[in-house]
Scaffold this motif. Structure first.
Motif, PDB file in Angstrom:
ATOM      1  N   GLU A 108       8.276  -5.730  -9.313  1.00 28.66           N
ATOM      2  CA  GLU A 108       7.459  -6.638  -8.582  1.00 28.66           C
ATOM      3  C   GLU A 108       5.883  -6.274  -8.316  1.00 28.66           C
ATOM      4  N   SER A 109       4.948  -7.220  -8.926  1.00 29.26           N
ATOM      5  CA  SER A 109       3.655  -6.572  -8.849  1.00 29.26           C
ATOM      6  C   SER A 109       3.314  -6.833  -7.471  1.00 29.26           C
ATOM      7  N   GLY A 110       2.408  -5.347  -7.107  1.00 35.87           N
ATOM      8  CA  GLY A 110       1.723  -5.077  -5.745  1.00 35.87           C
ATOM      9  C   GLY A 110       2.659  -4.714  -4.840  1.00 35.87           C
ATOM     10  N   ALA A 111       4.053  -4.607  -4.928  1.00 35.22           N
ATOM     11  CA  ALA A 111       5.033  -4.355  -3.959  1.00 35.22           C
ATOM     12  C   ALA A 111       5.440  -3.022  -4.141  1.00 35.22           C
ATOM     13  N   TRP A 112       6.234  -2.328  -3.056  1.00 31.52           N
ATOM     14  CA  TRP A 112       6.885  -1.227  -3.033  1.00 31.52           C
ATOM     15  C   TRP A 112       8.298  -1.251  -2.961  1.00 31.52           C
ATOM     16  N   GLU A 113       8.965   0.099  -3.145  1.00 28.01           N
ATOM     17  CA  GLU A 113      10.133   0.022  -3.144  1.00 28.01           C
ATOM     18  C   GLU A 113      10.814   1.321  -2.404  1.00 28.01           C
ATOM     19  N   ARG A 114      11.908   1.243  -1.595  1.00 30.92           N
ATOM     20  CA  ARG A 114      12.307   2.359  -0.833  1.00 30.92           C
ATOM     21  C   ARG A 114      12.792   3.330  -1.916  1.00 30.92           C
ATOM     22  N   ILE A 115      12.529   4.515  -1.533  1.00 32.31           N
ATOM     23  CA  ILE A 115      13.230   5.748  -2.117  1.00 32.31           C
ATOM     24  C   ILE A 115      13.892   6.717  -1.197  1.00 32.31           C
ATOM     25  N   GLY A 116      13.868   6.696   0.182  1.00 33.26           N
ATOM     26  CA  GLY A 116      14.409   7.370   1.058  1.00 33.26           C
ATOM     27  C   GLY A 116      13.991   7.121   2.488  1.00 33.26           C
ATOM     28  N   MET A 117      14.630   7.717   3.583  1.00 34.89           N
ATOM     29  CA  MET A 117      14.358   7.496   4.800  1.00 34.89           C
ATOM     30  C   MET A 117      14.463   8.806   5.712  1.00 34.89           C
ATOM     31  N   VAL A 118      13.608   9.190   6.553  1.00 35.91           N
ATOM     32  CA  VAL A 118      13.653  10.451   7.263  1.00 35.91           C
ATOM     33  C   VAL A 118      13.459  10.174   8.807  1.00 35.91           C
ATOM     34  N   ASP A 119      14.503  11.073   9.575  1.00 39.63           N
ATOM     35  CA  ASP A 119      14.184  10.979  11.054  1.00 39.63           C
ATOM     36  C   ASP A 119      13.793  12.442  11.277  1.00 39.63           C
ATOM     37  N   GLY A 120      12.587  12.353  12.066  1.00 42.99           N
ATOM     38  CA  GLY A 120      12.266  13.582  12.751  1.00 42.99           C
ATOM     39  C   GLY A 120      10.748  13.719  12.364  1.00 42.99           C
ATOM     40  N   ILE A 121       9.793  13.044  11.720  1.00 41.22           N
ATOM     41  CA  ILE A 121       8.554  13.114  11.777  1.00 41.22           C
ATOM     42  C   ILE A 121       7.954  12.868  13.141  1.00 41.22           C
ATOM     43  N   SER A 122       6.880  13.823  13.354  1.00 39.83           N
ATOM     44  CA  SER A 122       6.193  13.286  14.860  1.00 39.83           C
ATOM     45  C   SER A 122       5.612  11.997  14.755  1.00 39.83           C
ATOM     46  N   PRO A 123       5.482  11.329  15.574  1.00 40.25           N
ATOM     47  CA  PRO A 123       4.776   9.963  15.796  1.00 40.25           C
ATOM     48  C   PRO A 123       3.389  10.189  15.821  1.00 40.25           C
ATOM     49  N   ALA A 124       2.824  11.385  16.465  1.00 35.34           N
ATOM     50  CA  ALA A 124       1.490  11.587  16.246  1.00 35.34           C
ATOM     51  C   ALA A 124       0.863  11.470  14.993  1.00 35.34           C
ATOM     52  N   VAL A 125       1.538  11.556  13.896  1.00 33.44           N
ATOM     53  CA  VAL A 125       0.967  11.740  12.530  1.00 33.44           C
ATOM     54  C   VAL A 125       0.213  10.285  12.215  1.00 33.44           C
ATOM     55  N   PHE A 126       1.107   9.257  12.852  1.00 32.48           N
ATOM     56  CA  PHE A 126       0.270   7.773  12.549  1.00 32.48           C
ATOM     57  C   PHE A 126      -0.651   7.389  13.668  1.00 32.48           C
ATOM     58  N   SER A 127      -1.142   8.396  14.498  1.00 28.10           N
ATOM     59  CA  SER A 127      -1.974   7.948  15.552  1.00 28.10           C
ATOM     60  C   SER A 127      -3.313   7.457  15.140  1.00 28.10           C
ATOM     61  N   LEU A 128      -3.668   7.804  13.766  1.00 30.90           N
ATOM     62  CA  LEU A 128      -5.001   7.298  13.256  1.00 30.90           C
ATOM     63  C   LEU A 128      -4.884   6.263  12.347  1.00 30.90           C
ATOM     64  N   SER A 129      -3.532   5.912  12.073  1.00 35.00           N
ATOM     65  CA  SER A 129      -3.257   4.863  10.999  1.00 35.00           C
ATOM     66  C   SER A 129      -3.462   3.481  11.591  1.00 35.00           C
ATOM     67  N   GLN A 130      -3.981   2.582  10.601  1.00 33.86           N
ATOM     68  CA  GLN A 130      -3.896   1.141  11.056  1.00 33.86           C
ATOM     69  C   GLN A 130      -2.916   0.469  10.660  1.00 33.86           C
ATOM     70  N   ARG A 131      -2.545  -0.705  11.725  1.00 38.19           N
ATOM     71  CA  ARG A 131      -1.285  -1.427  11.122  1.00 38.19           C
ATOM     72  C   ARG A 131      -1.700  -2.427   9.689  1.00 38.19           C
ATOM     73  N   GLN A 132      -1.004  -2.144   8.725  1.00 37.34           N
ATOM     74  CA  GLN A 132      -1.282  -3.028   7.622  1.00 37.34           C
ATOM     75  C   GLN A 132      -0.154  -3.942   6.961  1.00 37.34           C
ATOM     76  N   LEU A 133      -0.454  -4.800   6.345  1.00 30.92           N
ATOM     77  CA  LEU A 133       0.681  -5.609   5.753  1.00 30.92           C
ATOM     78  C   LEU A 133       1.166  -4.905   4.165  1.00 30.92           C
ATOM     79  N   ILE A 134       2.310  -4.884   3.991  1.00 31.16           N
ATOM     80  CA  ILE A 134       2.859  -4.215   2.735  1.00 31.16           C
ATOM     81  C   ILE A 134       4.253  -4.971   2.439  1.00 31.16           C
ATOM     82  N   ASP A 135       4.307  -5.166   1.006  1.00 27.99           N
ATOM     83  CA  ASP A 135       5.539  -5.984   0.747  1.00 27.99           C
ATOM     84  C   ASP A 135       6.656  -4.804   0.067  1.00 27.99           C
ATOM     85  N   VAL A 136       7.844  -5.068   0.309  1.00 27.11           N
ATOM     86  CA  VAL A 136       8.777  -4.206   0.023  1.00 27.11           C
ATOM     87  C   VAL A 136       9.966  -4.839  -0.572  1.00 27.11           C
ATOM     88  N   VAL A 137      10.414  -4.525  -1.900  1.00 24.05           N
ATOM     89  CA  VAL A 137      11.323  -5.321  -2.491  1.00 24.05           C
ATOM     90  C   VAL A 137      12.573  -4.288  -2.629  1.00 24.05           C
TER      91      VAL A 137
END
Length: 781
Positions: free
Chosen positions: A752-781
């Motif tokens: 699918e053009s411009g979309a992303w696909e799932r490859i895995g899931m992880v539990d345990g990454i510190s939420p602080a890693v996302f403190s500087l990221s901005q909320r964005q739109l993303i298409d997942v198929v």
């Protein structure tokens, strides 16, 4: 008098010391003699300061006691316990004399006591679980003279001779009024306690002052656990003696149980089925009152008006009781007995009983004994090889199994060539366990191997091959009433309760299939885990094989199904992971041969999955609940594309590839190489492991005029890389706790053009890693 005898089940014992002597001898009552360890007691020995002897007092002269004990209980006016009073030994620190009032209680705020999970019993019932970390402790207590420990060792010795010579551990499950359950496991066990500070180091915050216990068990995979239940037999009123009642305080907390018939085709078994079905029809709300079910579009008539008495019918708007069948087809055979386009008309003319496979013969015989004239068997009632006929029938599965008066689940059969109306094997025999009180006589208990595993019923049970098939998962959930023909006993289940042969009268279990009547999202994730752990012949059937279940839930709840998930709880539904393999080098899930579902759905892979990371976790949930961060902006039902708004970071993923040292020993059960996926950057995530859904690989090329370096799932049939590699992927925040977050790893979609696909899931990454990221739109198929 029997009601007086059985009333002892819930009586609480005191803590007084006892004196006297007792012995336990186990004698076989089956066809063959059962080897027994030496069961004689040493009445002079003691355990840790407590006396293991008992005292006996009597209001009658001692020379009359023997004659009095042999009398029928109904022949004496006095309570036999007043004539001869027996004080049991002091509490044994190993088995606690089978006394749930003194043994360590089972269950807490986070865990349901074992007996409450297994049966419908009063909430105030005392329930205990004893963990004997080394069987030597139990053997030593038996040798020292504890008659209850001798009961355990004697029973285990009968069903598993030589067990005492191997490294093992034992669990004893107690509940007032229930049989004593003993589980023998080969291997070792130990308990590790983690402090609050230690758990903080793992990213888990416990309330102040609390600790967490982890039980580490190393089991022998070649030797499955053995479970035995010790019970009191139900004695007819006219056979109860004075001795039975006088000596009952020794076993007052051991529950009663019925005997199990030795043949699955006996009249007692058919009476069991009739009784349970009749009770359900008369007293439960499992079906509409007084309304006969509509027969399916095609059905077997087993009381036909022809010479064979069997024929395939295509009834039109006819209402009548009918029986459905849930069974394993077994490997495809060229001469399999089925209905196809060539044989349809012949089967409508008539079917000879002797032409039926053995399993179907037993099904027809069962229906006739039960007085049911119509039977639905998919292999005969769906035209095989006709996709149109299957397409018309599949959506009606909910009505077929839901309307059937009874469904027979052939758990003891592996293929259609096996029978279910057969003698039960010797391993299921019950045996006498005699409690000999010196000079007084014997009180007889019984023991037998359990026909079903403790703790498995709440997750669907383990009944052989039938429990491994995905289609049968749906059939059981949809059925109104089911009788399971297992190797050891029959089990009846309706939407109100369940009942095994051998239960004490009045004791019922929970209904696994009733989950559909009170569905929650947490329950659904548990059902999906069970479903994905089952096999299916065609991976493309994963979603069709649960379609009728989802439609029934949709009607009851108003939820909207979306590619195996629910649109009303979509973010939580994304939080599945490939189940952890016992071999870290092995990819537990596999790619499907076709594109049967979007990558974000568990139906996109084949193999066991787990929702454990998204499930509420006892006291931790109260102190540190999951906060779902991902927002769903739009859904495309046809393509499965979801547009999310969420926090995203770009990562470089590195894969280490090494030869699997276990492959040479077992090439059929291992991957040739072991794979370890780790984050290569940024610095605060370097080395963090990623759990891939299936094998993944790097991909570089041009997508829509853009040069791309990304990570993708290894396509079906393609060999995973044999060399280390690194490539880029996205990390999408799904939900977070104070110190841990749940994230999706995504690679660019080649589909699918411009979309992303799932490859895995992880539990345990510190939420602080996302403190500087901005909320964005993303298409997942």
């Amino acid at each position: 008098m029997k009601s007086v005898f059985r009333k002892l089940k819930s009586r609480k014992k005191d803590d007084a010391d006892r004196s006297g002597s007792a012995s336990v001898i186990s004698n076989a009552s089956g066809k063959q003699p059962v080897p027994q360890p030496d069961a004689q007691q040493n009445s002079a020995s003691s355990q840790k300061g407590g006396s293991n002897t008992l005292s006996v007092t009597s209001t009658k002269p001692i020379d009359q006691i023997g004659n009095i004990l042999a009398l029928p209980a109904s022949s004496v006016a006095e309570d036999p316990r007043e004539i001869i009073h027996i004080n049991p030994p002091s509490i044994c620190p190993i088995c606690y004399n089978f006394d749930p009032y003194h043994a360590p209680p089972d269950g807490d705020a986070a865990n349901t006591p074992w007996a409450c999970s297994e049966y419908k019993i009063p909430q105030d019932t005392p329930i205990a679980r004893i963990d004997v970390e080394k069987s030597e402790q139990l053997l030593e207590a038996a040798k020292a003279g504890c008659l209850y420990c001798v009961m355990v060792t004697s029973s285990l010795g009968a069903v598993q001779p030589g067990w005492e010579n191997e490294k093992s551990f034992v669990h004893i499950f107690l509940a007032a009024g229930l049989p004593v359950i003993v589980r023998l496991q080969f291997g070792g066990t130990s308990t590790v306690t983690m402090t609050r500070e230690q758990m903080l180091g793992m990213g888990v915050e416990l309330p102040e002052g609390q600790t967490m216990n982890f039980v580490i068990t190393v089991s022998d995979p070649e030797k499955p656990p053995i479970e035995v239940e010790i019970y009191r037999p139900i004695v007819p009123d006219d056979q109860i003696t004075v001795a039975d009642i006088a000596m009952s305080p020794l076993v007052q907390h051991v529950g009663f149980a019925d005997e199990i018939p030795p043949h699955a085709g006996s009249q007692e078994c058919f009476d069991f089925i009739k009784d349970k079905v009749g009770t359900c029809v008369k007293t439960h709300t499992c079906t509409k009152d007084g309304v006969l079910p509509m027969l399916p579009d095609r059905v077997l008539w087993v009381e036909a008006n022809n010479s064979s008495r069997i024929q395939l019918l295509e009834p039109q708007s006819i209402r009548a009781p009918f029986m459905a069948v849930s069974y394993c087809w077994g490997p495809p055979e060229p001469n399999a007995f089925l209905t196809d386009a060539k044989t349809l008309e012949a089967k409508k003319a008539g079917i000879r009983f002797n032409d039926l496979p053995p399993l179907f013969q037993d099904i027809v015989s069962t229906a006739r004994v039960l007085g049911i004239e119509y039977v639905w068997i998919d292999r005969l009632c769906i035209i095989q090889g006709d996709e149109n006929d299957f397409g018309k029938t599949a959506p009606k599965m909910g009505d077929i199994y839901g309307n059937a008066t009874l469904t027979i689940a052939t758990a003891s059969a592996v293929t259609e060539n096996d029978r279910i109306l057969v003698p039960r094997g010797e391993k299921w025999f019950a045996y006498d366990l005699k409690v000999n009180v010196n000079g007084l006589g014997a009180l007889t208990l019984r023991f037998r191997r359990r026909a079903y595993s403790l703790g498995k019923e709440s997750s669907g049970g383990e009944y052989g091959k039938i429990s491994s098939r995905a289609w049968i998962w749906q059939e059981r959930l949809l059925a109104t009433r089911t009788v399971f023909f297992t190797d050891g006993a029959l089990k009846f289940e309706c939407r109100c309760h369940s009942f095994w042969e051998g239960f004490d009268r009045g004791l019922v279990g929970h209904s696994w299939s009733s989950q559909l009547d009170s569905m929650t999202h947490i329950k659904w994730t548990g059902l999906v885990e069970e479903y994905m752990g089952r096999d299916i012949t065609r991976p493309s059937d994963r979603l069709p094989a649960m379609d009728a279940v989802m439609k029934r839930i949709e009607r009851a709840t108003g939820w909207t199904p979306f590619w195996g998930l629910w649109a009303n709880a979509l973010v939580e539904s994304l939080s599945w992971q490939s189940k952890e393999s016992s071999q870290s080098s092995k990819h537990e899930c596999r790619m499907n041969p076709g594109h049967y579902a979007p990558t974000w759905s568990w139906a996109s892979v084949d193999g066991p999955i787990s929702y454990v990371s998204a499930r509420p976790f006892s006291v931790m949930e109260e102190n540190d609940p999951m906060q779902w961060d991902l927002e769903c902006r739009s859904l495309n039902e046809a393509s499965g594309l979801i547009r999310f708004a969420g926090h995203i970071i770009l990562l470089e993923l590195h894969c280490t590839v090494e030869p699997n040292i276990l492959y040479d020993e077992n090439p059929t059960g291992q991957d040739k190489y072991s794979y370890r996926y780790e984050v290569k950057g940024p610095t605060d995530l370097k080395g963090f492991p990623m759990k891939a859904d299936v094998a993944v690989k790097p991909w570089s090329g041009t997508l829509n005029g853009e040069q791309v370096s990304t990570v993708i799932r290894v396509p079906y049939g393609e060999t995973p890389p044999t060399q280390p590699w690194s490539s880029h992927c996205l990390c999408l925040l799904v939900g977070k706790r104070k110190m841990r977050s749940l994230v999706l790893f995504l690679g660019r979609s080649l589909r699918e053009s411009g979309a992303w696909e799932r490859i895995g899931m992880v539990d345990g990454i510190s939420p602080a890693v996302f403190s500087l990221s901005q909320r964005q739109l993303i298409d997942v198929v």
